[in-house]
Motif scaffolding. Structure first.
Motif, PDB file in Angstrom:
ATOM      1  N   GLU A 135       0.827  -1.209   0.000  1.00  3.63           N
ATOM      2  CA  GLU A 135       0.000   0.000   0.000  1.00  3.63           C
ATOM      3  C   GLU A 135       0.862   1.259   0.000  1.00  3.63           C
ATOM      4  O   GLU A 135       0.518   2.258  -0.641  1.00  3.63           O
ATOM      5  CB  GLU A 135      -0.941  -0.023   1.196  1.00  3.63           C
ATOM      6  CG  GLU A 135      -1.867  -1.231   1.134  1.00  3.63           C
ATOM      7  CD  GLU A 135      -3.235  -0.953   1.702  1.00  3.63           C
ATOM      8  OE1 GLU A 135      -3.310  -0.140   2.629  1.00  3.63           O
ATOM      9  OE2 GLU A 135      -4.214  -1.542   1.202  1.00  3.63           O
ATOM     10  N   LEU A 136       1.980   1.197   0.733  1.00  2.10           N
ATOM     11  CA  LEU A 136       2.889   2.348   0.730  1.00  2.10           C
ATOM     12  C   LEU A 136       3.411   2.604  -0.669  1.00  2.10           C
ATOM     13  O   LEU A 136       3.429   3.734  -1.148  1.00  2.10           O
ATOM     14  CB  LEU A 136       4.071   2.086   1.659  1.00  2.10           C
ATOM     15  CG  LEU A 136       3.798   2.092   3.150  1.00  2.10           C
ATOM     16  CD1 LEU A 136       5.071   1.759   3.906  1.00  2.10           C
ATOM     17  CD2 LEU A 136       3.249   3.444   3.578  1.00  2.10           C
ATOM     18  N   ASP A 148       2.133   1.760  -3.505  1.00  4.25           N
ATOM     19  CA  ASP A 148       1.050   2.282  -4.342  1.00  4.25           C
ATOM     20  C   ASP A 148       0.891   3.773  -4.138  1.00  4.25           C
ATOM     21  O   ASP A 148       0.704   4.548  -5.083  1.00  4.25           O
ATOM     22  CB  ASP A 148      -0.273   1.601  -3.964  1.00  4.25           C
ATOM     23  CG  ASP A 148      -0.458   0.312  -4.758  1.00  4.25           C
ATOM     24  OD1 ASP A 148       0.458  -0.032  -5.518  1.00  4.25           O
ATOM     25  OD2 ASP A 148      -1.513  -0.328  -4.595  1.00  4.25           O
ATOM     26  N   GLU A 149       0.937   4.154  -2.843  1.00  2.00           N
ATOM     27  CA  GLU A 149       0.675   5.555  -2.530  1.00  2.00           C
ATOM     28  C   GLU A 149       1.786   6.450  -3.099  1.00  2.00           C
ATOM     29  O   GLU A 149       1.521   7.473  -3.730  1.00  2.00           O
ATOM     30  CB  GLU A 149       0.578   5.722  -1.003  1.00  2.00           C
ATOM     31  CG  GLU A 149       0.055   7.084  -0.601  1.00  2.00           C
ATOM     32  CD  GLU A 149      -0.287   7.170   0.869  1.00  2.00           C
ATOM     33  OE1 GLU A 149       0.204   6.326   1.641  1.00  2.00           O
ATOM     34  OE2 GLU A 149      -1.035   8.082   1.231  1.00  2.00           O
ATOM     35  N   GLN A 164       3.928   5.725  -5.490  1.00  2.00           N
ATOM     36  CA  GLN A 164       3.900   5.645  -6.948  1.00  2.00           C
ATOM     37  C   GLN A 164       2.835   6.574  -7.510  1.00  2.00           C
ATOM     38  O   GLN A 164       3.062   7.309  -8.490  1.00  2.00           O
ATOM     39  CB  GLN A 164       3.622   4.190  -7.354  1.00  2.00           C
ATOM     40  CG  GLN A 164       4.135   3.826  -8.736  1.00  2.00           C
ATOM     41  CD  GLN A 164       5.618   4.089  -8.841  1.00  2.00           C
ATOM     42  OE1 GLN A 164       6.386   3.717  -7.945  1.00  2.00           O
ATOM     43  NE2 GLN A 164       6.051   4.781  -9.891  1.00  2.00           N
ATOM     44  N   GLY A 165       1.666   6.558  -6.873  1.00  2.00           N
ATOM     45  CA  GLY A 165       0.555   7.401  -7.314  1.00  2.00           C
ATOM     46  C   GLY A 165       0.948   8.870  -7.268  1.00  2.00           C
ATOM     47  O   GLY A 165       0.640   9.659  -8.177  1.00  2.00           O
ATOM     48  N   HIS A 166       1.653   9.239  -6.188  1.00  2.00           N
ATOM     49  CA  HIS A 166       2.071  10.614  -6.014  1.00  2.00           C
ATOM     50  C   HIS A 166       2.989  11.034  -7.158  1.00  2.00           C
ATOM     51  O   HIS A 166       2.786  12.082  -7.790  1.00  2.00           O
ATOM     52  CB  HIS A 166       2.796  10.764  -4.675  1.00  2.00           C
ATOM     53  CG  HIS A 166       3.256  12.150  -4.383  1.00  2.00           C
ATOM     54  ND1 HIS A 166       2.610  12.957  -3.478  1.00  2.00           N
ATOM     55  CD2 HIS A 166       4.286  12.878  -4.886  1.00  2.00           C
ATOM     56  CE1 HIS A 166       3.221  14.125  -3.425  1.00  2.00           C
ATOM     57  NE2 HIS A 166       4.258  14.109  -4.283  1.00  2.00           N
ATOM     58  N   GLU A 222       3.361   9.748 -10.085  1.00  2.00           N
ATOM     59  CA  GLU A 222       2.672   9.796 -11.378  1.00  2.00           C
ATOM     60  C   GLU A 222       1.863  11.068 -11.522  1.00  2.00           C
ATOM     61  O   GLU A 222       1.886  11.731 -12.574  1.00  2.00           O
ATOM     62  CB  GLU A 222       1.768   8.581 -11.545  1.00  2.00           C
ATOM     63  CG  GLU A 222       2.516   7.390 -12.108  1.00  2.00           C
ATOM     64  CD  GLU A 222       1.650   6.154 -12.154  1.00  2.00           C
ATOM     65  OE1 GLU A 222       0.414   6.292 -12.281  1.00  2.00           O
ATOM     66  OE2 GLU A 222       2.204   5.043 -12.036  1.00  2.00           O
ATOM     67  N   CYS A 241       2.311  13.866 -10.040  1.00  2.00           N
ATOM     68  CA  CYS A 241       3.203  15.005 -10.162  1.00  2.00           C
ATOM     69  C   CYS A 241       3.751  15.105 -11.589  1.00  2.00           C
ATOM     70  O   CYS A 241       3.751  16.180 -12.201  1.00  2.00           O
ATOM     71  CB  CYS A 241       4.338  14.861  -9.159  1.00  2.00           C
ATOM     72  SG  CYS A 241       5.423  16.293  -9.077  1.00  2.00           S
ATOM     73  N   ARG A 299      11.515  16.496  -6.492  1.00  2.00           N
ATOM     74  CA  ARG A 299      10.627  17.153  -5.534  1.00  2.00           C
ATOM     75  C   ARG A 299      10.273  16.227  -4.367  1.00  2.00           C
ATOM     76  O   ARG A 299      10.082  16.671  -3.239  1.00  2.00           O
ATOM     77  CB  ARG A 299       9.336  17.584  -6.220  1.00  2.00           C
ATOM     78  CG  ARG A 299       9.539  18.780  -7.113  1.00  2.00           C
ATOM     79  CD  ARG A 299       8.201  19.328  -7.500  1.00  2.00           C
ATOM     80  NE  ARG A 299       8.342  20.419  -8.459  1.00  2.00           N
ATOM     81  CZ  ARG A 299       7.290  21.054  -8.947  1.00  2.00           C
ATOM     82  NH1 ARG A 299       6.068  20.686  -8.590  1.00  2.00           N
ATOM     83  NH2 ARG A 299       7.466  22.038  -9.789  1.00  2.00           N
ATOM     84  N   PHE A 300      10.116  14.953  -4.710  1.00  2.00           N
ATOM     85  CA  PHE A 300       9.701  14.026  -3.643  1.00  2.00           C
ATOM     86  C   PHE A 300      10.818  13.840  -2.623  1.00  2.00           C
ATOM     87  O   PHE A 300      10.584  13.645  -1.438  1.00  2.00           O
ATOM     88  CB  PHE A 300       9.309  12.670  -4.242  1.00  2.00           C
ATOM     89  CG  PHE A 300       8.548  11.806  -3.296  1.00  2.00           C
ATOM     90  CD1 PHE A 300       7.168  11.888  -3.233  1.00  2.00           C
ATOM     91  CD2 PHE A 300       9.199  10.929  -2.443  1.00  2.00           C
ATOM     92  CE1 PHE A 300       6.465  11.113  -2.341  1.00  2.00           C
ATOM     93  CE2 PHE A 300       8.496  10.158  -1.546  1.00  2.00           C
ATOM     94  CZ  PHE A 300       7.109  10.239  -1.483  1.00  2.00           C
ATOM     95  N   VAL A 308      12.055   7.713   2.638  1.00  2.00           N
ATOM     96  CA  VAL A 308      10.674   7.921   3.095  1.00  2.00           C
ATOM     97  C   VAL A 308       9.978   6.577   3.268  1.00  2.00           C
ATOM     98  O   VAL A 308       9.295   6.332   4.253  1.00  2.00           O
ATOM     99  CB  VAL A 308       9.900   8.806   2.092  1.00  2.00           C
ATOM    100  CG1 VAL A 308       8.411   8.775   2.386  1.00  2.00           C
ATOM    101  CG2 VAL A 308      10.422  10.231   2.146  1.00  2.00           C
ATOM    102  N   LEU A 355       8.376   5.104   6.604  1.00  2.00           N
ATOM    103  CA  LEU A 355       6.947   4.768   6.717  1.00  2.00           C
ATOM    104  C   LEU A 355       6.770   3.333   7.205  1.00  2.00           C
ATOM    105  O   LEU A 355       5.903   3.041   8.028  1.00  2.00           O
ATOM    106  CB  LEU A 355       6.253   4.957   5.369  1.00  2.00           C
ATOM    107  CG  LEU A 355       6.081   6.410   4.937  1.00  2.00           C
ATOM    108  CD1 LEU A 355       5.482   6.477   3.540  1.00  2.00           C
ATOM    109  CD2 LEU A 355       5.203   7.173   5.930  1.00  2.00           C
ATOM    110  N   ASP A 399       7.509   3.278  10.863  1.00  2.00           N
ATOM    111  CA  ASP A 399       6.404   3.876  11.630  1.00  2.00           C
ATOM    112  C   ASP A 399       5.235   2.917  11.727  1.00  2.00           C
ATOM    113  O   ASP A 399       4.585   2.806  12.757  1.00  2.00           O
ATOM    114  CB  ASP A 399       5.931   5.163  10.953  1.00  2.00           C
ATOM    115  CG  ASP A 399       6.942   6.292  11.142  1.00  2.00           C
ATOM    116  OD1 ASP A 399       7.920   6.069  11.900  1.00  2.00           O
ATOM    117  OD2 ASP A 399       6.758   7.351  10.529  1.00  2.00           O
ATOM    118  N   ALA A 455      -2.596   1.707   8.629  1.00  2.00           N
ATOM    119  CA  ALA A 455      -2.742   2.052   7.218  1.00  2.00           C
ATOM    120  C   ALA A 455      -3.570   1.051   6.441  1.00  2.00           C
ATOM    121  O   ALA A 455      -4.550   1.422   5.803  1.00  2.00           O
ATOM    122  CB  ALA A 455      -1.355   2.158   6.594  1.00  2.00           C
TER     123      ALA A 455
END
Lengths: 898, 115
Positions: free
Chosen positions: A22-23, A25-26, A28-30, A32, A34, A55-56, A62, A66, A69, A78
């Motif tokens: 899920e991390l 995916d999240e 990767q989505g960001h 894409e 951007c 930018r990321f 990260v 995550l 955490d 999550a």
């Protein structure tokens, strides 16, 4: 040692995977999104992609952070919302339960006691009855009984001839084993130890599938007469006396002075068959015994061939009986009965155990009624809360889920406490049972029992908790929110019906318990009142056996016992002393078929006893005719016997006409003169029948030999063991030390064992019924208390709700008496209805108690009447308390508050 | 990379996220875009640092998330405020404004010369 990082935090790898996926995916989505935005602003896809990554920042860093955490946060919210909501529901449930501590506590206490008692008795039943015997294929191992009694009553005692023939001739039988009890004096460096056990045919191992844990079993060649003497040690004896030494194999031990080679050690499981099993000896049956079909002194077990049907095996066995022409005293051919050994070994306790288990389960049900009513009341109190939550959009499913969660918590907590209670119940019963129930003391709270207890409690709590829950959530949201709680018109009619049903059922169950308790109590009382036919007060009894090694000759045995009796009589305080192979409840008897001269009748299957002078007068057994044995009955006087009344009747005489008649052994056997003709014994006395096995049964036909005239074989059958019975006007236990000293003064090597006052043995024979009566009475009272509390609570609740109505009645001139009567009637009505259900149920269940009851019919009017009276009185008293509360209602006050 | 900007953001990032989510649910990149646009490009962050903050806030129960489909037909994780989060936004906002006013006042106050 290096541990993989984070292994502790995520116990389930698949959960970690899911979090990681899920991390990714999240992130990767960001990236894409951007990139797409940058492309839209005119960048080339490659440049946009590079800019998005810049930018990321540190993608890997990260991602690592995550993941870490997520671990710190437990399973990581999550990806696992559903789990989160379960956790939240759990916390919500705990909070809710804590808000009503009294209801929660009461529920837990009732459930814990009910579940604890039920689980405890289940643990006992499980150990004693349900866990299978240590056999291979226990369902194919059967005990053989024959209908041998004069009334066709079954007997487990068989003749060696029949066992041998069955073993050879029955096709459906894999093997037939003969089993006899043995006792012997085990020689040690000091005083010999008394050991008990079994002698069996070699086929015993084929029948049971038991295998020694050490060494070998005995085989047919060890089981021939004249084979070298061998013995298998019981596990406890081996572990205790021989220190579990493996070197014991091949060594010699002395049993009754005879050397035996130890060839093996039996498994501990064999110990659980029927109490003490210290030694296992080959029986050494003489093949010539095939013709001895009439004298019954063995037990027999058969193992059926796989697939063999019980009825066809019985037919085959009956055919063998018919060929041997073995008949009862009434002239009927013996009929064979086969019962699974498992059932036989548990039979004496089965009924009582199931009764008590059933009774505790009933108490649990009564308690469940209370719990349901409590939770129902709480459900009602929470109507508004639930309605608000429903109005706010909480699904009915979710609310029921919450209530379910509460029930689950209640169930688990009560179950856990219940297991502690169960442990106490098990220990209590073990401590209170003075008689040896096989395997009873192995019972404990082990894993299957824990599972049973928890399952039971969770099931109970959920069923009885969810019922009110469903009820509470089926409501019209708007009207409930608008109206709040209370008011007699808020649809509580349905709940009143539920309460009424619960009270009715509770009363019915309680009545069943009370009636059954009455029946069992009456049984115990009747049994205590039964005259046993002998005098037990002030009589001390003990066993002693003269080992053949030092008393090879029967004459020496007789002489020594004679000396012992005189010595006992000279002990201060002793009023009378008797010696016999058996007194009621202690010692052993032999068996043989006996006939009388001049009587055309089949042989009477007779119990043979050997007794000394003054035996009957010392034990207070009444002489109906003739005389008892005296010192004058010696080796040279006329051969005399005493018989009991049952024997006289079985021979076709009455107590007077039997005197002077001559009896002899069927086929002679060991009872023959030098010329081979059966020895004739003259009946010189007839004594009354006694209740030899306990108060329930009268003794079977019995024949008593005087010590001085009993032939050698019966002495050997009885192990040369005698019961010493001394009578005193004082407390018989005071005689224990002087008697033991006297025995030692005659022979320092003689162990005196099984010493106890006869009164205590008789009490022991009644212990099961007494214990059952006590437990049933306590359970009945507990159920009554619960039912009473239920009535009190419910009636009080109704009184509170009806205060305005009561106010109106009082204002309109009703007397306080009539108000009390109305309220009490309200509480007692379901109870009366409950008794109407309970009476037939109790009578029906009483029928299944058949084997327990004695002198009481299952429909015993006294038991039913006492039960009904107790219940209705209890209910009336319980309803009276809120009734009086209603009478104190101030009409003015009540009307104003409406 | 401007470390001043990120440092400045660190203490206020949670507040800004709460604010960003006070309307419709948004996914991570939408939050970045909103920050960028509403600050007229003044507030910028290393976008990756957003996610640890989001997940932390979710664990605190201020926001909750669910998977949905973005305008670009892609699976995206949307965050929205919980009642707890709304309360948090209110109190943090009040605190921030108080603090900002205090800083503002301090900065505008005359400074005495010498000592």
């Amino acid at each position: 040692m290096k541990r993989p990082r984070g292994w502790r935090r995520i116990p389930f790898p698949f959960l970690a995977d899911r979090v990681r996926r899920e991390l990714d995916d999240e992130i990767q989505g960001h990236l894409e999104a951007c990139t797409k935005a940058l492309v839209a602003r005119g960048m080339t896809p490659e440049a946009a992609r590079a800019e998005a990554l810049r930018r990321f920042g540190d993608v890997k860093g990260v991602r690592r952070r995550l993941m870490r955490d997520a671990r710190v946060g437990g399973i990581g919210r999550a990806g696992l919302e559903q789990m989160g909501s379960v956790g939240g529901g759990f916390r919500r449930s705990l909070r809710t339960l804590a808000r009503t501590p009294l209801v929660t506590l009461t529920t837990i206490v009732i459930l814990a006691i009910g579940i604890g008692a039920t689980t405890g008795f289940y643990a006992l039943i499980d150990q004693v009855i349900l866990r299978s015997m240590p056999f291979a294929d226990p369902e194919r191992v059967m005990q053989i009984e024959v209908k041998a009694g004069p009334d066709g009553s079954p007997s487990t005692i068989l003749s060696p001839g029949l066992v041998l023939r069955w073993n050879d001739l029955v096709d459906g039988a894999e093997a037939v084993a003969a089993i006899g009890r043995e006792t012997a004096a085990l020689g040690t460096d000091n005083v010999p130890i008394r050991v008990r056990g079994f002698s069996t045919t070699a086929s015993f191992f084929d029948v049971t599938g038991l295998q020694p844990v050490l060494g070998r079993r005995y085989f047919p060649e060890d089981d021939r007469p004249g084979a070298p003497r061998t013995v298998l040690l019981g596990h406890d004896l081996w572990a205790g006396v021989f220190d579990g030494d493996h070197g014991v194999l091949g060594t010699q031990i002395t049993l009754d002075g005879l050397g035996h080679t130890v060839i093996g050690v039996m498994p501990a499981a064999a110990e659980t068959l029927e109490g003490e099993a210290d030694i296992w000896l080959p029986m050494g049956l003489d093949p010539g015994q095939r013709d001895n079909v009439g004298s019954l002194y063995l037990n027999g077990w058969v193992k059926l061939e796989p697939g063999a049907q019980v009825p066809s095996v019985i037919r085959e066995m009956n055919a063998v009986v018919a060929a041997a022409d073995v008949r009862t005293n009434a002239g009927e051919l013996y009929e064979v009965l086969l019962t699974p050994v498992e059932e036989v070994l548990t039979r004496p306790y089965r009924a009582v155990m199931y009764l008590l288990f059933g009774a505790t389960a009933l108490v649990l049900l009564v308690g469940c009624g209370n719990v349901a009513v409590l939770l129902l009341a709480r459900g009602a109190a929470r109507r508004r809360e639930l309605a608000v939550r429903m109005a706010l959009g909480a699904g009915r499913r979710r609310l029921i889920g919450d209530l379910f969660g509460e029930s689950l918590i209640l169930g688990v907590v009560s179950g856990a406490i219940g297991l502690v209670v169960a442990g106490a119940v098990v220990r209590g019963v073990q401590g209170a049972v003075p008689f040896a129930v096989p395997r009873l003391h192995d019972a404990g709270i082990d894993l299957p029992i824990v599972a049973f207890g928890l399952l039971l409690s969770v099931l109970t709590a959920v069923v009885f908790g969810l019922l009110p829950a469903v009820r509470a959530t089926t409501m019209d949201v708007q009207s409930t929110v608008a109206r709040g709680t209370g008011g007699p018109t808020d649809g509580t009619g349905g709940r009143d019906r539920t309460r009424f049903t619960f009270l009715t059922l509770q009363s019915a169950f309680t009545l069943v318990l009370l009636v059954l308790a009455g029946l069992v109590g009456r049984t115990a009382a009747k049994l205590s009142d039964v005259a046993p036919g002998y005098q037990h007060e002030g009589v001390l009894t003990a066993l002693v056996a003269l080992p053949p090694e030092r008393y090879p000759d029967v004459g020496a045995v007789v002489e020594q016992y004679g000396r012992l009796q005189s010595a006992l009589l000279s002990v201060p305080g002793v009023e009378g002393a008797a010696i016999g192979s058996r007194v009621p409840l202690l010692g052993s008897t032999a068996g043989f078929g006996m006939l009388a001269d001049g009587v055309e009748a089949p042989p009477v299957n007779t119990r043979l006893l050997i007794v000394g002078p003054s035996f009957f007068s010392t034990l207070g057994i009444s002489l109906l005719a003739g005389r008892e044995f005296t010192e004058a009955d010696n080796r040279d006087s006329e051969k005399s016997v005493v018989i009991n009344r049952a024997m006289a009747l079985a021979l076709g005489f009455d107590q007077n006409s039997a005197l002077g008649r001559q009896v002899y052994a069927s086929g002679g056997g060991p009872f023959v003169d030098e010329d081979g003709t059966p020895t004739r014994y003259t009946i010189v006395g007839v004594v009354s029948d006694v209740r030899d096995q306990g108060p329930r049964q009268l003794s079977r036909p019995e024949l008593f030999f005087p010590m001085t005239q009993a032939p050698r074989d019966p002495w050997n059958w009885l192990g040369r063991q005698m019961v010493l019975a001394v009578r005193t006007d004082d407390d018989p236990t005071q005689l224990i030390v002087p008697i033991a000293r006297t025995v030692q003064s005659i022979d320092a090597q003689l162990p005196l064992y099984d010493v106890a006052p006869l009164t205590e043995r008789l009490r022991g024979a009644l212990a099961q019924e007494r214990l059952a009566a006590l437990v049933m009475a306590s359970l009945g009272m507990f159920a009554l208390l619960l039912a009473g509390a239920g009535i009190l609570g419910t009636v009080a609740y109704r009184v509170r709700r009806r205060i305005p109505e009561i106010g109106v009645r009082l204002a309109l001139g009703a007397t306080t008496g009539s108000v009390v009567r109305m309220i009490v009637r309200d509480g007692v009505t379901p109870v009366v209805l409950g008794t109407l259900i309970g009476i037939p149920t109790a009578v029906m269940l009483g029928h299944s108690l058949g084997s327990i009851l004695y002198g009481v019919a299952p429909w015993d009017p006294l038991a039913v009447a006492v039960g009904v009276t107790t219940l209705v009185t209890g209910a009336w008293l319980a309803a009276l308390i809120p009734g009086r509360m209603a009478a104190r209602v101030d009409p003015v006050e009540a009307l104003r508050s409406d | 990379m401007s470390s001043e900007k990120t440092n400045l953001l660190r203490g206020t990032l949670e507040l800004l996220i709460l604010r960003a989510l006070s309307g419709d649910p948004r996914h991570g990149y939408q939050i970045v875009e909103w920050l960028h646009e509403s600050s007229e490009g003044e507030l910028d962050l290393v976008e990756g640092t957003l996610y640890p903050a989001l997940h932390r806030m979710e664990r605190k129960g201020w926001i909750e998330s669910s998977w949905g489909t973005s305008a670009g037909k892609r699976r995206a994780k949307y965050y929205r405020l919980t009642p707890d989060g709304a309360a948090q936004l209110e109190s943090q906002l009040a605190r921030w404004q108080k603090h900002a006013r205090a800083v503002q006042r301090t900065l505008e106050a005359p400074v005495a010369a010498g000592s």
